[in-house]
Design a protein around this motif. Structure first.
Motif, short mmCIF file in Angstrom:
data_model
loop_
_atom_site.label_atom_id
_atom_site.label_comp_id
_atom_site.label_asym_id
_atom_site.label_seq_id
_atom_site.Cartn_x
_atom_site.Cartn_y
_atom_site.Cartn_z
N LEU A 5 42.51 18.23 40.53
CA LEU A 5 43.04 17.35 41.36
C LEU A 5 42.52 17.34 42.85
O LEU A 5 42.20 18.25 43.14
CB LEU A 5 44.61 17.33 41.46
CG LEU A 5 45.30 17.22 40.02
CD1 LEU A 5 46.82 17.46 40.04
CD2 LEU A 5 45.13 15.63 39.15
N ARG A 7 43.12 17.47 46.44
CA ARG A 7 44.05 18.21 47.04
C ARG A 7 43.55 18.41 48.84
O ARG A 7 42.35 18.69 49.13
CB ARG A 7 43.97 19.90 46.95
CG ARG A 7 45.14 20.65 47.69
CD ARG A 7 45.43 21.91 47.14
NE ARG A 7 46.27 22.79 47.89
CZ ARG A 7 46.78 23.97 47.64
NH1 ARG A 7 46.16 24.38 46.54
NH2 ARG A 7 47.75 24.56 48.29
N TRP A 45 58.05 14.67 40.63
CA TRP A 45 56.77 15.39 40.91
C TRP A 45 56.22 16.32 39.83
O TRP A 45 55.36 16.98 39.68
CB TRP A 45 56.87 16.07 42.18
CG TRP A 45 57.15 15.07 43.51
CD1 TRP A 45 58.07 14.78 44.19
CD2 TRP A 45 55.97 14.50 43.81
NE1 TRP A 45 57.68 14.00 45.10
CE2 TRP A 45 56.50 13.80 45.13
CE3 TRP A 45 54.73 14.05 43.66
CZ2 TRP A 45 56.16 12.76 45.65
CZ3 TRP A 45 54.18 13.08 44.39
CH2 TRP A 45 54.65 12.41 45.36
N ARG A 47 55.35 17.91 36.30
CA ARG A 47 54.15 17.48 35.35
C ARG A 47 53.82 19.16 34.82
O ARG A 47 54.28 20.03 35.16
CB ARG A 47 52.69 17.31 35.88
CG ARG A 47 52.70 15.93 36.96
CD ARG A 47 52.77 14.65 36.01
NE ARG A 47 52.94 13.52 36.86
CZ ARG A 47 53.90 12.94 37.39
NH1 ARG A 47 55.14 13.60 37.42
NH2 ARG A 47 53.86 11.94 38.06
N THR A 59 53.74 22.44 36.60
CA THR A 59 53.21 22.31 38.02
C THR A 59 54.01 21.33 38.87
O THR A 59 54.93 20.52 38.30
CB THR A 59 52.05 21.61 38.03
OG1 THR A 59 52.02 20.21 37.46
CG2 THR A 59 50.96 22.41 37.29
N GLN A 61 53.57 18.71 41.47
CA GLN A 61 52.38 17.76 42.43
C GLN A 61 52.56 17.66 43.69
O GLN A 61 51.72 17.73 44.61
CB GLN A 61 52.33 16.39 41.85
CG GLN A 61 51.98 16.47 40.12
CD GLN A 61 50.49 16.97 39.79
OE1 GLN A 61 49.64 16.70 40.46
NE2 GLN A 61 50.67 18.12 39.08
N GLN A 64 51.78 20.92 45.02
CA GLN A 64 50.67 21.71 44.39
C GLN A 64 50.88 23.23 43.98
O GLN A 64 49.88 23.83 44.71
CB GLN A 64 49.54 21.37 45.19
CG GLN A 64 49.21 19.75 45.58
CD GLN A 64 47.86 19.60 46.18
OE1 GLN A 64 47.53 20.17 46.75
NE2 GLN A 64 47.70 18.31 46.06
#
Length: 95
Positions: A5, A7, A45, A47, A59, A61, A64
């Protein structure tokens, strides 16, 4: 293997590709206990991803970071937000 992803980095405004497996685990400074339905699993958020050897990675998001197994059921952060699609009965993460 795994997801990559974008970041953002602080300062330079650039971006850094980092695999989810390398994200840090969120600690108690970020997560607080919750006795309501406002827990990570019901947050917009949250996942989950298939990690190495298909071991699920939970996770956040927004932060992070990774969640230890079980914490997604009993903890949340200050930025918990309800996903509007879940009000209509659609919740792929929980189903």
């Amino acid at each position: 293997m795994g997801y990559h992803l974008r970041r953002s980095t602080s300062g330079a405004g650039g971006s850094l590709d980092q695999p989810i497996e390398e994200w840090p685990y969120l600690d108690q400074e970020v997560l607080q206990g919750s006795r309501t339905r406002k827990v990570c699993m019901t947050c917009h958020w949250f996942r989950h991803h298939a990690g190495v050897n298909c071991i699920p990675l939970l996770t956040c998001q927004l932060h992070q970071g990774l969640l230890a197994h079980g914490e997604h059921l009993t903890r949340r952060c200050q930025e918990w937000i309800k996903d509007m699609t879940r009000q209509r009965g659609w919740c792929p993460e929980v189903a």
